[in-house]
Design a protein around this motif. Structure first.
Motif, PDB file in Angstrom:
ATOM      1  N   SER A  49      12.199  -4.743   3.340  1.00 13.81           N
ATOM      2  CA  SER A  49      12.939  -5.086   2.134  1.00 13.81           C
ATOM      3  C   SER A  49      12.108  -4.807   0.902  1.00 13.81           C
ATOM      4  N   ASP A  50      12.759  -4.355  -0.126  1.00 15.17           N
ATOM      5  CA  ASP A  50      12.128  -3.962  -1.375  1.00 15.17           C
ATOM      6  C   ASP A  50      12.380  -5.064  -2.401  1.00 15.17           C
ATOM      7  N   GLU A  51      11.331  -5.785  -2.745  1.00 14.36           N
ATOM      8  CA  GLU A  51      11.559  -7.043  -3.474  1.00 14.36           C
ATOM      9  C   GLU A  51      10.926  -7.131  -4.849  1.00 14.36           C
ATOM     10  N   ASN A  52      10.143  -6.132  -5.223  1.00 14.69           N
ATOM     11  CA  ASN A  52       9.388  -6.288  -6.458  1.00 14.69           C
ATOM     12  C   ASN A  52      10.090  -5.743  -7.690  1.00 14.69           C
ATOM     13  N   SER A  53      11.388  -5.728  -7.631  1.00 12.63           N
ATOM     14  CA  SER A  53      12.146  -5.132  -8.713  1.00 12.63           C
ATOM     15  C   SER A  53      12.276  -6.079  -9.899  1.00 12.63           C
ATOM     16  N   LEU A  54      12.325  -5.468 -11.071  1.00  7.59           N
ATOM     17  CA  LEU A  54      12.557  -6.235 -12.294  1.00  7.59           C
ATOM     18  C   LEU A  54      13.853  -7.037 -12.193  1.00  7.59           C
ATOM     19  N   ASN A  55      14.825  -6.447 -11.498  1.00 10.76           N
ATOM     20  CA  ASN A  55      16.113  -7.107 -11.354  1.00 10.76           C
ATOM     21  C   ASN A  55      15.997  -8.480 -10.710  1.00 10.76           C
ATOM     22  N   VAL A  56      15.075  -8.578  -9.773  1.00  8.12           N
ATOM     23  CA  VAL A  56      14.904  -9.860  -9.103  1.00  8.12           C
ATOM     24  C   VAL A  56      14.485 -10.913 -10.117  1.00  8.12           C
ATOM     25  N   GLU A  57      13.553 -10.520 -10.969  1.00 13.60           N
ATOM     26  CA  GLU A  57      13.093 -11.461 -11.978  1.00 13.60           C
ATOM     27  C   GLU A  57      14.237 -11.879 -12.900  1.00 13.60           C
ATOM     28  N   ILE A  93       8.799  -4.949   7.173  1.00 12.23           N
ATOM     29  CA  ILE A  93       7.812  -5.102   6.102  1.00 12.23           C
ATOM     30  C   ILE A  93       8.505  -5.600   4.832  1.00 12.23           C
ATOM     31  N   ARG A  94       7.997  -6.670   4.292  1.00 11.84           N
ATOM     32  CA  ARG A  94       8.503  -7.139   2.996  1.00 11.84           C
ATOM     33  C   ARG A  94       7.474  -6.774   1.939  1.00 11.84           C
ATOM     34  N   THR A  95       7.941  -6.289   0.820  1.00 12.06           N
ATOM     35  CA  THR A  95       6.979  -5.844  -0.193  1.00 12.06           C
ATOM     36  C   THR A  95       6.350  -7.021  -0.932  1.00 12.06           C
ATOM     37  N   THR A  96       6.743  -8.224  -0.547  1.00 12.25           N
ATOM     38  CA  THR A  96       6.042  -9.387  -1.094  1.00 12.25           C
ATOM     39  C   THR A  96       4.976  -9.910  -0.125  1.00 12.25           C
ATOM     40  N   TYR A  97       4.854  -9.256   1.016  1.00 15.33           N
ATOM     41  CA  TYR A  97       3.791  -9.651   1.943  1.00 15.33           C
ATOM     42  C   TYR A  97       2.440  -9.287   1.344  1.00 15.33           C
ATOM     43  N   GLU A  98       1.482 -10.101   1.671  1.00 13.39           N
ATOM     44  CA  GLU A  98       0.135  -9.912   1.140  1.00 13.39           C
ATOM     45  C   GLU A  98      -0.431  -8.545   1.542  1.00 13.39           C
ATOM     46  N   ARG A  99      -0.185  -8.163   2.800  1.00 11.52           N
ATOM     47  CA  ARG A  99      -0.740  -6.889   3.268  1.00 11.52           C
ATOM     48  C   ARG A  99      -0.152  -5.707   2.490  1.00 11.52           C
ATOM     49  N   HIS A 100       1.087  -5.856   2.107  1.00 14.33           N
ATOM     50  CA  HIS A 100       1.695  -4.787   1.317  1.00 14.33           C
ATOM     51  C   HIS A 100       1.130  -4.769  -0.100  1.00 14.33           C
ATOM     52  N   ILE A 101       0.931  -5.941  -0.652  1.00 13.52           N
ATOM     53  CA  ILE A 101       0.387  -6.038  -2.000  1.00 13.52           C
ATOM     54  C   ILE A 101      -0.998  -5.394  -2.053  1.00 13.52           C
TER      55      ILE A 101
END
Length: 635
Positions: A49-57, A93-101
Motif C-alpha cells: 500500500s502506498d500511504e505517504n501521499s499528501l492526500n492522506v494528510e 509492504i506498507r510504505t509507512t513501515y520502518e524498513r521502507h522508510i
RNA sequence: GCCGGUGUAGCUCAGAGGCAAGAGCGCACGGCUCAUACCCGUGUCGUCUAGGGUUCGAGUCCCUACACCGGCACCA
C-alpha cells in the motif's frame, strides 16, 4: 536450487478501497505467481500500500483523525478484499513501515551521493489530486488542473530535484535494446515517444507537509510520494535489512502495473535505479482497465463492482475466471453481468462442472467408488484425448509466461470440451451394460486423468475450484508442493484404487429470469440518486397524533389516528412501539408520507407512514422544529 | 493537430501472402441419457469497413478515406 521469480503488483493508494477494476491487476499477478510456483520456481510476489501521499494528510485533517489510523483502516480493508479474491502475495509492504522508510532514505542518499539530486528553488502550480506539478502552460485557460479540473496550488519552495534529464539517452538506448522491457508494444511506443520529447528533472521533495518520509539531508523536506513509492519494490524484499534475500530476488522479473502509472515505472523508476547503480527490472507489464457495462469504473461516480460483494454472490473463482478469460491482460476490457453469466454457465457449469460430475457419477457407480485401473488404450478417442492433454502444458506455459491468460484458459477449455466429447464417443454407460469392465475402467480412468490435468492447469487461475475438483476425486487438495507441472509430462500419473469423493456440482448453473439483472445487490451511490421529480412524487405533510395504541400481538406496531389538516383524519400503523409509549405521542406533530399506498399491517389498515430517524439502537420520530399548521407540505 | 491501435459470422474474438475464411456463444435440427434441462453431432449466418495499388495469388503488404479506441500536444 530453484530458479527465482520475483513479481510485483503496484501498491494502491490508500485513498479508497479497491473496486473490481483495480482488482484485475492483483488477480492477474496472482495467476502468474501461482503458475510460477506450479512450475517449480522460487516465487516472491510482492504487493502493498502506498500511504505517504499528501492526500492522506489532507483527508485525515478534514476528518480529524490520525493519518496512521486512517491508513491502518484502509489497509485492513484492502487486505480483506485480497483475501476474498484469494490473492497469494508473499509479503505486503506498507510504505509507512520502518524498513521502507529507511530504504527510501538510503536510496535518496545514494542518488544524492552520485550527484543526481540537487536543491533548487521551485515555483509552480501543484495539483494535490495528481500529486504533480504543472507549468503555467499546462494548466487550463482558467488555471485549473488539466486532469482534475480542480484549482492547483501555487507552491513556492526550495525542493530537491532528481536529474532525470541526465538519463534520457541511456533510457532510450536501454528500451531500444530490450524490446521486451516494456510490454505490451503499444505502451513501449508511448514511452519512447514521451522520452523523445525530452525529459525534465523533477522535484522529489515537499516542504509543506509533515506526513511522509523525511529526506535524509533535511528533515523538513519530505520525500515526494512517487519517489518513495517506487522504492517499495526494493524495501519489500529486504534491500536494507535482509541483504541475502534482496540479492536473491532483485532484479524483479516483472512489475505489473496499470496504464495510468506507466510513465513512473518505465521512465522515472529505471532512471532512479540507474542512478544508484542497481540493475533494472527485467520487464514492466502494463495492463488495461476493466470497464463496467461499457463505462469506466469509478467509485466516486458509483460505477463499480465491489469485489467482496461479487465474491460473496458467485465465489472468487468465477470472477477470476471471467476477467482472466475474457479480457486480454494487456488491453482494456469490459465486465458485463450478462456476459459473466453466459461464460459462467457455458464454460464453468456446463462444460467443466458437468464433466467432473458425470465422470464421477459413472466411476462411483461402477468401480466400487474407486479410481479404476486402466487397461490398454484403444483407438482414436483415447489417443486423441491423450495427445491433446499432453500437448497442453507447453501451450499453457507459453501463454502464461506472456501474461496471455485468456489464451491459456482458452486452451485448457479445449481439453475440457474434448473430455466431454470423449465420454460421448466411448459411451461408458453402454460399456457398463455390456459388462465390459476392462474397457469401462480404461475409459473412466482416462476421464479422471483428464480432470487431473485440468485441475492442475487451472489452479493458478481458479485455485479453489482446482482443489475442489481434486477433493471430489479423492486426491489431496494440497498438491502444489508435491505435484507440479512435471506430473503432466506423461499420461497415467493418477493412481488407481483411490476412493472417490462425493460428487457435487462445483459450479451450479446461474438461473436468470428474463429481465432480471444478475448483478449482486450493491449499495452504490448511483443507486441512491433520485431525481428531483422522483422526490416530488412523495407527498410529505405535517400531521398531529390524536390517539395511539398498541396493536395486539405485535411488539413493534402502534395504531395512530392522525389529523392531517383540512379536516382530514387518518389511521396509520407505525413500527415504533419499542421506542415510544402511546401516551407520549398524543398531541405530537409528526411528518407523514401522505400518498403512500395503503397497506394492511397485522390486519390493521394503514394510510400512510410517519418519518423517523433510524439508528442502530434507537428510533426517533421526526417532528417540525417550530409550530406549523397541520397539513403543511414538507419538502 | 501528431503518433499508435482497431475495424472478420447476430455477439465476443482467432486468423503476422497461398489448399474452397475459423472458434466459442446464440439459433435450428438430429443423437444420447452418465451428467448441473447437461453433453455430442450436423447445419445456419460473412461484399473479411470503403476505394485504389503491389503480386501468379491479399482479411493478411502499400496508399487514401471513414468509424471507434488509446497516448501526446493544443484550443477552449
Amino acid at each position: 536450487m530453484k530458479e527465482k521469480f520475483y513479481l510485483t503488483s503496484s501498491i494502491p493508494y490508500v485513498h479508497q478501497l479497491p473496486h473490481l477494476g483495480n482488482s484485475f491487476e492483483l488477480i492477474g499477478t496472482d495467476a502468474l505467481a501461482r503458475y510460477k510456483r506450479l512450475a517449480d520456481y522460487d516465487v516472491f510476489f510482492l504487493t502493498g500500500s502506498d500511504e505517504n501521499s499528501l492526500n492522506v494528510e489532507r483527508k485525515t485533517r478534514e476528518l480529524n483523525i490520525d493519518p496512521q489510523t486512517y491508513c491502518d483502516q484502509i489497509v485492513t480493508g484492502m487486505q480483506e478484499i485480497w483475501r476474498a479474491l484469494n490473492i497469494s502475495y508473499d509479503y505486503f509492504i506498507r510504505t509507512t513501515y520502518e524498513r521502507h522508510i529507511r530504504t527510501s532514505q538510503d536510496f535518496f542518499q545514494r542518488a544524492y551521493d552520485n550527484g543526481d539530486i540537487y536543491k533548487d528553488f521551485y515555483k509552480g502550480w501543484y495539483c494535490v489530486s495528481c500529486e504533480a506539478f504543472y507549468i503555467e502552460d499546462e494548466l487550463t485557460e482558467d488555471k485549473k488542473c488539466p486532469i482534475h479540473n480542480s484549482e492547483p496550488e501555487w507552491v513556492e519552495e526550495e525542493n530537491y530535484f532528481f536529474r532525470l534529464s541526465k538519463y534520457q539517452d541511456k533510457l532510450l538506448q536501454y528500451i531500444e535494446k530490450n524490446p521486451d522491457f516494456i510490454q505490451p508494444q503499444i505502451r513501449r511506443n508511448e514511452m519512447l515517444s514521451f522520452i523523445n520529447m525530452g525529459l525534465r528533472d523533477f522535484s522529489i521533495s515537499r516542504a509543506s507537509t509533515k506526513w511522509g518520509i523525511p529526506t535524509p539531508l533535511d528533515p523538513n523536506q519530505r520525500i515526494y510520494v512517487w519517489f518513495d513509492a517506487l522504492v517499495n519494490y526494493l524495501s519489500g524484499i529486504g534491500y536494507i535489512d535482509e541483504k541475502e534475500k534482496f540479492e536473491r530476488y532483485w532484479p524483479a522479473d516483472v512489475h505489473i502495473i496499470g496504464k495510468d502509472i506507466a510513465r513512473f515505472h518505465c521512465i522515472y523508476w529505471p532512471a532512479m535505479l540507474m542512478s544508484v547503480g542497481l540493475p533494472l527490472p527485467k520487464s514492466v507489464f502494463v495492463h488495461g482497465w476493466v470497464h463496467l457495462e461499457g463505462e469506466r469504473m469509478s467509485k466516486s461516480r458509483g460505477i463499480y463492482i465491489d469485489p467482496t460483494a461479487a465474491v460473496r454472490e458467485y465465489g472468487a473463482d468465477p470472477i477470476r475466471y471471467f476477467l482472466l478469460r475474457e479480457v486480454p491482460f494487456g488491453s482494456d476490457g469490459d465486465f458485463s453481468w450478462q456476459r459473466f453469466v453466459a461464460r459462467y454457465n457455458a464454460d464453468l457449469a456446463n462444460d467443466l462442472g458437468n464433466l467432473l460430475n458425470r465422470t464421477l457419477s459413472l466411476a462411483k457407480r461402477n468401480f466400487d467408488g474407486k479410481i479404476p485401473k486402466p487397461a490398454e488404450q484403444e483407438g482414436e478417442p483415447d489417443t486423441d484425448l491423450i495427445e491433446l492433454a499432453l500437448s497442453l502444458p507447453a501451450k499453457v506455459d507459453d501463454c502464461t509466461n506472456r501474461l496471455a491468460f485468456n489464451n491459456a484458459l482458452e486452451a485448457i477449455f479445449e481439453l475440457v470440451r474434448r473430455g466431454n466429447k470423449y465420454i460421448d464417443e466411448t459411451a461408458p454407460w453402454q460399456l457398463a451394460k455390456e459388462d465390459n469392465a476392462e474397457r469401462l475402467g480404461t475409459v473412466l480412468y482416462n476421464c479422471l486423468e483428464t480432470l487431473r490435468f485440468i485441475a492442475l492447469l487451472i489452479s493458478p487461475f481458479m485455485p479453489e475450484s482446482a482443489n475442489e475438483i481434486r477433493r471430489q476425486m479423492g486426491l489431496s487438495d494440497d498438491f502444489s508442493e508435491k505435484e507440479n507441472l512435471d506430473s503432466l509430462k506423461t499420461w497415467g500419473g493418477l493412481p488407481s484404487g483411490i476412493t472417490l469423493g462425493e460428487p457435487k456440482p462445483i459450479f451450479p448453473r446461474i438461473q436468470v429470469e428474463t429481465g432480471e439483472k444478475p448483478a449482486p445487490k450493491k449499495e452504490t451511490d448511483a443507486d441512491n440518486f433520485i431525481t428531483m421529480d422522483d422526490f416530488r412524487k412523495v407527498d410529505l405533510r405535517v400531521a398531529e397524533v390524536l390517539s395511539a395504541e398498541k396493536i395486539k400481538g405485535a411488539d413493534k406496531l402502534l395504531r395512530l389516528q392522525v389529523d392531517v389538516g383540512h379536516n382530514e383524519e387518518r389511521q396509520i400503523v407505525a413500527g415504533i412501539a419499542e421506542h415510544y409509549e402511546p401516551d407520549d405521542l398524543i398531541g405530537k406533530k409528526i411528518v407523514l408520507v401522505a400518498n403512500l399506498q395503503p397497506a394492511k399491517i397485522r390486519g390493521v389498515d394503514s394510510y400512510g407512514m410517519l418519518l423517523a430517524a433510524v439508528s442502530k439502537n434507537d428510533i426517533v420520530v421526526v417532528a417540525p422544529d417550530k409550530d406549523v399548521p397541520l397539513g403543511a407540505r414538507v419538502r
